[in-house]
Scaffold this motif. Sequence first.
Motif, PDB file in Angstrom:
ATOM      1  N   UNK A  95     -34.597   6.572  18.558  1.00 25.95           N
ATOM      2  CA  UNK A  95     -35.513   5.595  17.958  1.00 25.95           C
ATOM      3  C   UNK A  95     -35.555   5.771  16.447  1.00 25.95           C
ATOM      4  N   UNK A  96     -35.535   7.016  15.977  1.00 25.88           N
ATOM      5  CA  UNK A  96     -35.590   7.259  14.534  1.00 25.88           C
ATOM      6  C   UNK A  96     -34.338   6.786  13.814  1.00 25.88           C
ATOM      7  N   UNK A 142     -36.768   0.900  26.456  1.00 23.35           N
ATOM      8  CA  UNK A 142     -35.552   1.136  27.220  1.00 23.35           C
ATOM      9  C   UNK A 142     -35.028   2.553  27.033  1.00 23.35           C
ATOM     10  N   UNK A 143     -35.132   3.082  25.822  1.00 24.41           N
ATOM     11  CA  UNK A 143     -34.671   4.446  25.570  1.00 24.41           C
ATOM     12  C   UNK A 143     -35.582   5.466  26.247  1.00 24.41           C
ATOM     13  N   UNK A 144     -36.865   5.226  26.227  1.00 21.37           N
ATOM     14  CA  UNK A 144     -37.792   6.115  26.936  1.00 21.37           C
ATOM     15  C   UNK A 144     -37.514   6.094  28.439  1.00 21.37           C
ATOM     16  N   UNK A 199     -28.826   2.912  32.753  1.00 15.79           N
ATOM     17  CA  UNK A 199     -30.033   3.723  32.910  1.00 15.79           C
ATOM     18  C   UNK A 199     -31.318   2.920  32.732  1.00 15.79           C
ATOM     19  N   UNK A 200     -31.246   1.761  32.095  1.00 13.88           N
ATOM     20  CA  UNK A 200     -32.399   0.860  31.980  1.00 13.88           C
ATOM     21  C   UNK A 200     -31.907  -0.476  31.449  1.00 13.88           C
ATOM     22  N   UNK A 201     -32.620  -1.552  31.817  1.00 13.01           N
ATOM     23  CA  UNK A 201     -32.254  -2.862  31.274  1.00 13.01           C
ATOM     24  C   UNK A 201     -33.462  -3.781  31.281  1.00 13.01           C
TER      25      UNK A 201
END
Length: 251
Positions: free
Chosen positions: A163-164, A198-200, A227-229
Amino acid sequence: MNGEFGADKPLAMDDRHWRDLAPDRLRKMQAAGAEILKCYHVLTKVNANVVGELLKTADTFFEWDHYPKGDVYDRDTHAQYYYHAHRGVDNEHGHFHTFMRRKGIPAEIQPLADQGSAKVPEGDDILSHLIAISMVPAGYPFILFSTNRWVTGENWFKASDVVSMLDHFEIDHAWPSWPTNRWISAMIILFRPQIVALLEERDRVVAEWAEKHPDRDVYEDRSLEITSYMPVSVEEQIARINQELSSRAAA
């Protein structure tokens, strides 16, 4: 998305990802939305789109090949992307993968110590995948998704560190297409809350998968790809941003 993957249903947005956005961030997202609409405007005037800009010199569009050849890389920001297609989502033409390379990642941010059993990039070759953007055949985005490490051959950074990196992603040159480069740079800004979510979720899914399959290297497990969408809409996102800004101004 295929149910055999870790993400068998789309992620729903939590309102906290909107509440956490400062007004300045919302205005940046608003400006990014305007930039995207401008890119669409100049391309549609010549019957083009952001995907077609990358394929216009290719005689044939081959699955798995990167477009453009050699990827798009900004030597000042160290942001990178490419477009390709393979098995996956119904109605998808292909998707973009976006990255930050080592020289564009803040020095204090390092990959996780446990990178699994595979050989991973080292030194200046270290890179992090940010997010992938699925495109419909007409050349517009409709899904954002995250992937397991093996999919892109990246180094694995925890979600908060990825995220950073988002604010550092920018392709600020005209090759192979100025509007496509401006569009993808703005997409990372416009959909920041979705990318964060999504990253979390990516990290949660990977941790859960590793716990359920202790005999496997989770980062190399071909059974875990997506892994997520989350489905997305540029127009709906712009409307939500305007709503957020209006409601805060009225408060």
